[in-house]
Write an enzyme that holds these catalytic residues in place. Structure first.
Site, PDB file in Angstrom:
ATOM      1  N   CYS A 183      -5.829  -3.423   1.849  1.00 26.26           N
ATOM      2  CA  CYS A 183      -5.617  -3.531   3.300  1.00 26.26           C
ATOM      3  C   CYS A 183      -6.912  -3.674   4.097  1.00 26.26           C
ATOM      4  CB  CYS A 183      -4.794  -2.330   3.793  1.00 26.26           C
ATOM      5  SG  CYS A 183      -3.999  -2.630   5.403  1.00 26.26           S
ATOM      6  N   LYS A 194      -9.195   3.331  -2.704  1.00 29.18           N
ATOM      7  CA  LYS A 194      -9.567   2.559  -1.516  1.00 29.18           C
ATOM      8  C   LYS A 194     -10.974   2.926  -1.068  1.00 29.18           C
ATOM      9  CE  LYS A 194      -7.502   1.075   2.902  1.00 29.18           C
ATOM     10  NZ  LYS A 194      -6.326   1.223   3.783  1.00 29.18           N
ATOM     11  N   SER A 216      20.638  -1.429  33.956  1.00 30.22           N
ATOM     12  CA  SER A 216      20.496  -1.438  35.412  1.00 30.22           C
ATOM     13  C   SER A 216      20.650  -2.822  36.030  1.00 30.22           C
ATOM     14  CB  SER A 216      19.119  -0.883  35.785  1.00 30.22           C
ATOM     15  OG  SER A 216      18.096  -1.797  35.404  1.00 30.22           O
ATOM     16  N   GLU A 252       0.829  -1.205   0.000  1.00 30.43           N
ATOM     17  CA  GLU A 252       0.000   0.000   0.000  1.00 30.43           C
ATOM     18  C   GLU A 252       0.868   1.262   0.000  1.00 30.43           C
ATOM     19  OE1 GLU A 252      -3.914   1.602   2.522  1.00 30.43           O
ATOM     20  OE2 GLU A 252      -2.623   0.036   3.340  1.00 30.43           O
TER      21      GLU A 252
END
Length: 737
Positions: free
Chosen positions: A175, A114, A356, A45
């Protein structure tokens, strides 16, 4: 016989606004597709401009440069004799659309906009694009002059249409349309469309891949057909990682699968399939439902064939089983690929991590080590682009990485920042892990800097704050913890900028953060401390998943130092030790376990629960361990912490997106950051259920009395007296805790 077709789909590591690089990768994918005999090539896309352009879609430059790239594609000899399907933004009648452009031999065949926008979670497509909501409608689109000069066309079809060749018919999905309950492939299949394509920019999220695969399989299980799926790959300059997974499916069976996580910028998947298999499948399963709509699909005809006249000896692809990664593998691979994309495109020379010796920073270190492992393997496999990028990052044109530990030493610096409140155990754990992964490690004592800052304060005010353990107030205790945390941030950036310079090497380092998603959710960190970094690979991952990931790393990467890290209680080590041992733990400060917090986080974000609805769910979920009153206390405690610290989300380090309950205010969680922290109405509803209406009334009458709330806040507890919510928020902002 003329019924077998070879089709290609791909995953491309495109980059927003990198028109030059995007063009090169598109051309390379077409070249590979043709080399494998494909007659059709599908890309992801918005591949021409990159999916993540965001508000750059508003700019006319983005549209102009996209058409300039399209012209280059049309003119290229590489794109001849194959139908190319590319994605780009197009403006039609002054409306901006997310489109697919299909072309063949310098002629544009059709433009398909789309129809269903992605507009939730990470996505904001309706901000930049309009959906094409004219079902079955096709209009004329007037091409820009620069395209007319190449194609000789003035107008082309624009709208909801399909492509009809001499031997088959192809229909497009984009999509989000696949995820919609009214997916276009349903009606297209019923009208005889045999090949469906889906161009996506679908991001990685833990445990999500099976949803995508099942949707695509089911799309052709119901009505038969061939389904091609293309996806973006890489970070595209944003928090999400697009994870590839290009695939080809026929009649519900996967026949070709691309990688989910890969360092290859271009991956092309091809498959040769028999159209008669689709027709036979439909003839048995779908025949009663195959009927024409009152307004059928508009078919754009093209004089082109996918198949040849003599293909009887051409072998076809057979079904395969999809390989799914475990969540631990996904954490190891996804953030590692994202980090590499960010590093190689940032122009920096490596990473610096304050290590840490705890689970979170150790997880970040292991992800960097995983990245180095992937890089070494890619170079070994002959990936020239990775080798070129590695050499550029380390500043050595002759360098050839041989081992992950050796590469770590060049691009990864870790530092343990000790104070008088640090224990020898955490120091040794950090040192041991650094030795095993190969990072360049430093021990830095911050006491001098902390005392210098407190000395400035003392000169101005004549007061010297004390820890609670030494008789100080909660406010003093909090301030002393925050000074340590913020000094570490300043030193991290100083060493990131100058540590390579001090060693006589060029370049600077990106500072890595290591706050997990659960700590961000509650604001359990100091504002502008080491949580303030350049990027954070674990900021979207829960504590529980990180623990599982470290167990995986013990065996996968042979890092036994992680066992002692996992067995140690999480602690910030910002308060004085008791007999040399840690007296402060994270879960005690937060008032709940990380497991409980993970459940609460999902209910808050994914299930959209406010205080009362969350309480109603948890009294059933936790009924075997907690009474309704205890559940009520935890829910109210969480919402007090959440609302007090919400302002911190405006400064959260850009984090790898891995969970849909991320609280990142900048992109993902659009909620206020100034709340009435008492939640009076909501909490009263909880009390009426948990402890009876009479007690609730008593609580309401006591609401004006002085009260002290012990709140896990800024990695400490802080006592808050009577204060309205605005004063409270102002206080937290000034303290920045």
């Amino acid at each position: 016989m003329g019924r077998k077709v070879t089709l290609a789909t791909c995953s491309l590591n495109q980059w927003a606004l990198d028109f030059e690089g995007n063009l090169e990768r598109i051309l390379k994918s077409i070249e590979i597709a043709k080399a494998h005999g494909a007659k059709y090539r599908l890309g992801p896309e918005l591949e021409i401009c990159g999916y993540g352009c965001a508000d750059h879609f508003y700019e006319s430059d983005t549209l102009l440069h996209s058409f300039q790239v399209l012209r280059k594609l049309l003119e290229s000899a590489v794109t001849q004799d194959i139908i190319c399907d590319v994605g780009m933004p197009i403006m039609h009648h002054n409306v901006r659309y997310n489109c697919r452009v299909l072309f063949l031999n310098r002629k544009i065949l059709l433009i398909r906009p789309k129809m269903v926008m992605a507009n939730h979670g990470n996505y904001r497509e309706l901000r930049w694009f309009s959906p094409w909501n004219q079902l079955r409608n096709v209009e004329e689109y007037f091409l820009p002059r620069m395209i007319q000069e190449v194609t000789g066309q003035v107008t082309v079809p624009f709208g909801d249409c399909v492509l009809s060749t001499k031997d088959t018919c192809i229909g497009t999905e984009i999509c989000e349309e696949l995820w919609n309950p009214r997916s276009p492939h349903i009606q297209m299949g019923l009208e005889g469309v045999e090949i469906f394509t889906n161009s996506s920019a679908s991001h990685h999220e833990l445990r999500k891949a099976d949803q995508r695969v099942n949707l695509i399989k089911s799309a052709t299980t119901k009505s038969g057909g061939i389904y091609l799926y293309a996806n973006q790959r890489g970070c595209d300059g944003d928090r999400v990682y697009y994870d590839g997974c290009a695939m080809v499916v026929i009649n519900g069976d996967i026949v070709a699968q691309g990688a989910q996580f890969s360092l290859n910028d271009v991956e092309v998947i091809t498959a040769t399939l028999d159209l008669e298999d689709v027709r036979s499948y439909r003839g048995e399963v779908c025949q009663p439902n195959m009927e024409r709509e009152p307004k059928p699909c508009h078919r754009v005809k093209v004089d082109f064939s996918f198949s040849s006249g003599d293909d009887i000896f051409l072998p076809t692809h057979q079904p395969i089983t999809w390989h799914f990664h475990t969540p631990e593998e996904e954490i190891s691979l996804g953030p590692a690929c994202w980090l590499w994309d960010y590093l190689r495109r940032s122009g920096q020379a490596g990473f610096l991590l304050p290590l840490s010796g705890g689970v979170d920073s150790s997880s970040t270190a292991c992800i960097v080590h995983s990245m180095c492992t992937l890089l070494c393997q890619a170079v070994k496999d002959g990936n020239g682009q990775v080798l070129e990028d590695v050499r550029r990052v380390v500043g050595d044109d002759s360098y050839h990485p041989q081992h992950p530990g050796e590469l770590c030493a060049r691009i990864f610096t870790t530092c343990y920042m000790a104070s008088e409140n640090s224990s020898e155990d955490t120091c040794s754990r950090a040192r041991e892990l650094a030795n095993q992964i190969g990072s360049t490690h430093m021990n830095i004592n911050i006491d001098m800097a902390v005392k210098g800052i407190l000395g400035i304060f003392s000169v101005v005010t004549g007061r010297w704050p004390q820890f609670r353990a030494n008789g100080g107030s909660h406010r003093e205790n909090l301030a002393l913890q925050n000074v340590q945390a913020r000094v570490r941030m300043v030193l991290a950036y100083l060493f990131a900028q100058l540590s390579l310079w001090a060693r006589g090497k060029p370049g600077g380092l990106l500072v890595l953060g290591s706050a997990n998603v659960d700590e961000s959710l509650t604001g359990y960190f100091t504002k502008y401390d080491c949580s303030s970094a350049d990027i954070n690979p674990i900021g979207g991952i829960s504590k529980e998943d990180l623990k599982s990931f470290l167990l995986y790393c013990v065996e996968q990467f042979q890092l036994p130092a992680l066992r002692s890290i996992l067995s140690a209680p999480p602690t910030a080590e910002l308060e004085p030790l008791t007999d040399g041992q840690v007296s402060q733990t994270d879960e005690a400060d937060m008032g709940m376990t990380y497991t409980e917090l993970s459940v609460i986080g999902r209910l808050r974000k994914i299930s959209k629960c406010g205080p009362f609805s969350m309480f109603c769910k948890l009294i059933h979920m936790w009924k075997d361990a907690l009474s309704p009153t205890e559940v009520a206390q935890k829910v109210k405690h969480f919402f007090r912490m959440y609302s007090m610290n919400r302002h911190k989300m405006t400064t959260v380090t850009p984090s790898y997106h891995a969970e849909s309950y991320s609280p990142d205010d900048n992109r993902f969680d659009l909620r206020p950051f100034l709340y009435n922290t008492r939640w009076t109405w909501q909490f009263r509803c909880i009390d009426q259920v948990a402890i009876g209406e009479g007690v609730a009334k008593a609580n309401a009458s006591d609401a004006n009395d002085d009260q002290t709330l012990a709140i896990g806040y800024g990695r400490s507890r802080v006592a808050l007296g009577r204060s309205n919510s605005f004063e409270l928020q102002q206080s937290t902002r000034l303290q920045g805790s």
